[in-house]
Design a protein around this motif. Structure first.
Motif, PDB file in Angstrom:
ATOM      1  N   ALA A 204       1.037  -1.482  -0.321  1.00  0.00           N
ATOM      2  CA  ALA A 204      -0.273   0.126  -0.351  1.00  0.00           C
ATOM      3  C   ALA A 204       0.959   1.572   0.196  1.00  0.00           C
ATOM      4  O   ALA A 204       1.901   0.803   0.468  1.00  0.00           O
ATOM      5  N   ALA A 205      -0.034   2.205   0.120  1.00  0.00           N
ATOM      6  CA  ALA A 205       1.598   3.650  -0.078  1.00  0.00           C
ATOM      7  C   ALA A 205       2.357   3.509   1.283  1.00  0.00           C
ATOM      8  O   ALA A 205       3.094   4.355   1.442  1.00  0.00           O
ATOM      9  N   ASP A 206       1.728   3.771   2.396  1.00  0.00           N
ATOM     10  CA  ASP A 206       1.958   3.629   3.437  1.00  0.00           C
ATOM     11  C   ASP A 206       3.924   2.175   3.417  1.00  0.00           C
ATOM     12  O   ASP A 206       4.203   2.414   4.755  1.00  0.00           O
TER      13      ASP A 206
ATOM     14  N   THR B 239       3.008  -0.950   3.817  1.00  0.00           N
ATOM     15  CA  THR B 239       2.345  -2.354   4.996  1.00  0.00           C
ATOM     16  C   THR B 239       1.691  -2.776   3.493  1.00  0.00           C
ATOM     17  O   THR B 239       1.336  -3.055   3.124  1.00  0.00           O
TER      18      THR B 239
ATOM     19  N   VAL C  85      -7.417   4.528  -0.700  1.00  0.00           N
ATOM     20  CA  VAL C  85      -6.274   4.031   0.123  1.00  0.00           C
ATOM     21  C   VAL C  85      -5.054   3.824   0.667  1.00  0.00           C
ATOM     22  O   VAL C  85      -4.369   4.474  -0.351  1.00  0.00           O
ATOM     23  N   SER C  86      -4.519   3.879   1.919  1.00  0.00           N
ATOM     24  CA  SER C  86      -3.512   4.021   2.606  1.00  0.00           C
ATOM     25  C   SER C  86      -2.766   3.324   3.152  1.00  0.00           C
ATOM     26  O   SER C  86      -0.937   3.185   2.830  1.00  0.00           O
ATOM     27  N   THR C  87      -3.222   2.392   3.422  1.00  0.00           N
ATOM     28  CA  THR C  87      -3.080   1.019   4.296  1.00  0.00           C
ATOM     29  C   THR C  87      -3.036  -0.273   4.003  1.00  0.00           C
ATOM     30  O   THR C  87      -4.164  -0.386   3.022  1.00  0.00           O
ATOM     31  N   ILE C  88      -2.544  -1.596   3.779  1.00  0.00           N
ATOM     32  CA  ILE C  88      -3.234  -2.216   3.557  1.00  0.00           C
ATOM     33  C   ILE C  88      -4.383  -3.012   3.983  1.00  0.00           C
ATOM     34  O   ILE C  88      -4.855  -3.470   3.194  1.00  0.00           O
TER      35      ILE C  88
END
Lengths: 335, 335
Positions: free
Chosen positions: A158-160, A162, B305-308
């Motif tokens: 994901a973008a962060d 993870t 979506v920023s995190t999985i």
């Protein structure tokens, strides 16, 4: 031959640089009386193991073996001699030995009056347990499977950053099973820095599973910089090799010299791009999860392609479901 | 019922906002004597077409129909009345009508002494020809299929923007067939500016094929700016609607009002991201070509979506080969 293939499959990852061969002995009436598979380097070959298992019942019988029996004297005596000495009347093998030093088994056997047949289930053996070793024998280079897990829109995180767990428990279990049967896992230093990956075969929930994981592949980290002290890849769960280069040909040459036949390339994107660009990916194994992210890094970095006609072309070899995920296996399309 | 489903399938894309229904009439001995399918809006429903086809042979026979016959008087008289008047003794339908205004067909038929059975091949109908209409009837919103073609590494074009042809001839033919059976194709203004797409159903080689393409879907361009004069999407090959919004709910409301039931979303990444984020993608249809690029744009842009753990979750509904490509169909996983 199916029993021989199963025997061959069972020893994958333990025999390199020797091929994981399986052998079944049938007595004169066609009953299975012996089964054997290649032992770790320095140990007996499959034919000898199967002959020992069969004992005197091998006399007048048939040996069914996945690879043409060797006729040369390496660390062990030639298998052709053992087969002839045991009184085997017929040998059926799947695939001819491409190694000039070992080949000639058919001739030696025929000259000794043994009937020889070949080609039985050859495709299954070539694409199955002997795939990596045949590639190694023919090209002198380890066989490389590039494996990655991505979302349907191609993201590996994901973008962060993870990524736990992009793929399903079933896919992770399959990958750990794959790691158990491979000689070496290769990853870039960047991946180690980012994820502190252990690069070991584990059970699917991420914990080490001492009972079922009885061997670990060689861990190979590729990159010029140092590895951080305390990195999990430096623990004593398995041997680790740090290659201070990012050049695929140098990586493969170094591994080939160590007798590594079957390599699993696990990223990251930059290293995968370099391998794809070098034509050094012999199989792509993609675990595609049915999720969408719309942001985040993708699996493959620059691979020297600027326009669509220059795309690296593959051929889909198999598509299967792995739990909720789609597993796509593809090989280079040389046409 | 299979013949009725085939009849239903054959009129997909021509009946909206009415459902594409198929109907087969069997005589008293069980021989097929009539076949009909829904005509374009204002025309007869499937049951009436099939009864006309059967004539007096329908008396004492059975009607097999993909959807519960309607009991209400819309633009045409109720089908239940026609079935009763024709002397049909039994009605077998696959799926109940979710539309409160039209439902009650079963009761009307039963009250008239007709035997009614339901549920036969219901899944096949629900996931097949009536899928979009059932979604529309249940939610009041058109059904959206987001279709894209990408490489194994998720790219929809190379670094220089070239994308002809990422997918195979077989996949392109299948997409044009899909376009022929859909009510509307939606694309972002950016895609029109970049590719000058015509958004028409064509033959696989990209040329218009007047003999086989007898209808064209509504072309819908989404975006606030003007369209360039001379854009192919403004030609007279089909009707074009320019919606000056990028808000999925507004796009779908405008299309729903026009009686559009079945929508094909064809990109680009920004618009697809907005639809995914809005939960407005009811099916993902991915054509994955076994090629690798390592660079270039990906199929899906930001979708919130920023995190999985926030990934949009789907469920694989089907995986098939389409020539050399892998076609993955996935639907939202509501669990």
């Amino acid at each position: 031959m199916r029993a021989a293939i199963a025997g061959s499959d069972a020893v994958r990852g333990t025999t390199s640089p020797n091929p994981p061969v399986g052998c079944v002995i049938l007595d004169a009436e066609g009953n299975q009386v012996g089964l054997g598979a290649t032992q770790p380097p320095g140990g007996s070959h499959a034919e000898v193991m199967a002959l020992v298992d069969a004992g005197t019942k091998a006399r007048g019988g048939t040996a069914v073996v996945t690879l043409e029996p060797c006729a040369h004297h390496g660390r062990t005596p030639p298998c052709t001699r053992a087969l002839i000495a045991a009184g085997v009347k017929k040998v059926v093998f799947a695939v001819a030995d491409p190694n000039p030093a070992a080949a000639g088994g058919r001739t030696v056997l025929t000259d000794a009056g043994v009937t020889v047949e070949s080609g039985l289930l050859a495709d299954e053996v070539e694409l199955g347990p002997l795939r990596a070793w045949l590639h190694y024998a023919r090209t002198g280079r380890p066989h490389v499977t590039w494996k990655y897990a991505a979302t349907l829109d191609g993201r590996v995180a994901a973008a962060d950053g993870t990524s736990r767990w992009i793929s399903s428990e079933e896919s992770r279990a399959q990958v750990h099973d794959l790691r158990r049967r491979i000689d070496a896992i290769v990853a870039g230093r960047g991946t180690i820095l980012a994820d502190d990956s252990a690069l070991t075969a584990r059970s699917a929930d991420g914990t080490a599973d001492g009972t079922s994981v009885d061997r670990q592949p060689l861990r190979v980290v590729v990159g010029t910089g140092d590895l951080p002290e305390g990195a999990r890849v430096l623990d004593d769960a398995a041997e680790t090799l740090h290659l201070r280069t990012r050049e695929p040909s140098e990586v493969l040459a170094a591994l080939g010299e160590r007798g590594v036949v079957d390599v699993l390339l696990e990223g990251g994107p930059t290293l995968a791009g370099a391998f794809v660009q070098a034509g050094a990916v012999d199989r792509v194994l993609a675990y595609v999860a049915p999720t969408l992210l719309g942001d985040g890094p993708v699996a493959l970095g620059a691979s020297g392609v600027s326009t669509i006609t220059g795309a690296h072309r593959f051929r889909v070899e198999g598509v299967t479901m792995c739990g909720p995920d789609v597993r796509i296996s593809a090989v280079p399309d040389r046409n």
